[in-house]
Design a protein around this motif. Structure first.
Motif, PDB file in Angstrom:
ATOM      1  N   THR A  83      -7.211  -0.450  -6.451  1.00 45.53           N
ATOM      2  CA  THR A  83      -7.704  -1.090  -5.223  1.00 45.53           C
ATOM      3  C   THR A  83      -6.794  -0.786  -4.048  1.00 45.53           C
ATOM      4  O   THR A  83      -7.257  -0.449  -2.952  1.00 45.53           O
ATOM      5  N   ARG A  84      -5.490  -0.899  -4.257  1.00 49.02           N
ATOM      6  CA  ARG A  84      -4.548  -0.636  -3.167  1.00 49.02           C
ATOM      7  C   ARG A  84      -4.570   0.831  -2.753  1.00 49.02           C
ATOM      8  O   ARG A  84      -4.457   1.152  -1.567  1.00 49.02           O
ATOM      9  N   ARG A 102      -7.675   1.307  -0.652  1.00 48.87           N
ATOM     10  CA  ARG A 102      -7.467   0.672   0.646  1.00 48.87           C
ATOM     11  C   ARG A 102      -6.519   1.509   1.516  1.00 48.87           C
ATOM     12  O   ARG A 102      -6.758   1.695   2.709  1.00 48.87           O
ATOM     13  N   ARG A 123      -8.318   4.656   2.789  1.00 50.36           N
ATOM     14  CA  ARG A 123      -9.273   4.283   3.843  1.00 50.36           C
ATOM     15  C   ARG A 123      -8.532   4.026   5.168  1.00 50.36           C
ATOM     16  O   ARG A 123      -8.933   4.524   6.218  1.00 50.36           O
ATOM     17  N   GLN A 124      -7.445   3.280   5.102  1.00 51.25           N
ATOM     18  CA  GLN A 124      -6.683   2.987   6.324  1.00 51.25           C
ATOM     19  C   GLN A 124      -6.090   4.253   6.926  1.00 51.25           C
ATOM     20  O   GLN A 124      -6.062   4.421   8.154  1.00 51.25           O
ATOM     21  N   LEU A 135       0.830  -1.203   0.000  1.00 51.95           N
ATOM     22  CA  LEU A 135       0.000   0.000   0.000  1.00 51.95           C
ATOM     23  C   LEU A 135       0.866   1.255   0.000  1.00 51.95           C
ATOM     24  O   LEU A 135       0.570   2.226  -0.708  1.00 51.95           O
TER      25      LEU A 135
END
Length: 183
Positions: free
Chosen positions: A169-170, A173, A176-177, A139
């Motif tokens: 996608t990464r 993600r 979001r994290q 990520l």
């Protein structure tokens, strides 16, 4: 007047025959671009110059193998991937952090801090640093390529050797994290 060869033809000539003229042409095409891109990632011009030279040395010696069927015939992306890895290795080396701090200290004497300096200060001193450290290496690599380096999804995919959909996608993600960690 000589005919202009494609990047793939030049790379094959260097790999197969050690064609010095092909190598020189490849260097003329990509060294200035690669140097400019690396300087966007590293403030130390000496490290950047070393990385660019090491990248082309790897091409000349054949330690970096270009495969059009795997690389997608994108010589720029392939060279960028080699240089990026070499830059990471150089920055991990002894003394590199000190040289980077000195270069950043010289930049601080300007009237207004650049966006990069503000981000680096936040990463060094704020909660963002902890949030970034907790991200997986995959990520972080996507964020580095798309946010810090400013690459498009396609360019990041070539650089990282993954499909464009995986980059998207990464990135989603990772954002979001980071939001969750900083909330």
């Amino acid at each position: 007047m000589s005919e202009t060869r494609s990047d793939g033809e030049l790379l094959r000539a260097v790999a197969a025959d050690g064609d010095r003229r092909a190598f020189e042409e490849l260097y003329r095409r990509y060294a200035p671009w690669l140097t400019a891109r690396m300087r966007g990632r590293c403030a130390d011009a000496g490290i950047v110059d070393d990385v660019v030279q090491e990248t082309f040395l790897a091409v000349w010696r054949g330690t970096a193998r270009y495969r059009a069927d795997v690389e997608g015939a994108d010589a720029a992306g392939w060279l960028w991937r080699i240089a990026s890895r070499r830059l990471v290795d150089a920055l991990r080396g002894a003394g590199a952090r000190g040289r980077l701090r000195q270069a950043l200290a010289r930049l601080r004497h300007r009237d207004e801090a650049s966006a990069e300096e503000r981000v680096l200060a936040g990463v060094e001193h704020g909660d963002l640093a902890g949030a970034l450290v907790r991200l997986s290496p995959e990520l972080r690599a996507v964020l580095q390529a798309t946010v810090v380096d400013g690459l498009t999804t396609r360019e990041a995919a070539v650089l990282l050797g993954i499909p464009p959909g995986t980059v998207k996608t990464r990135a989603m993600r990772a954002r979001r994290q980071l939001r969750e960690a900083l909330a």
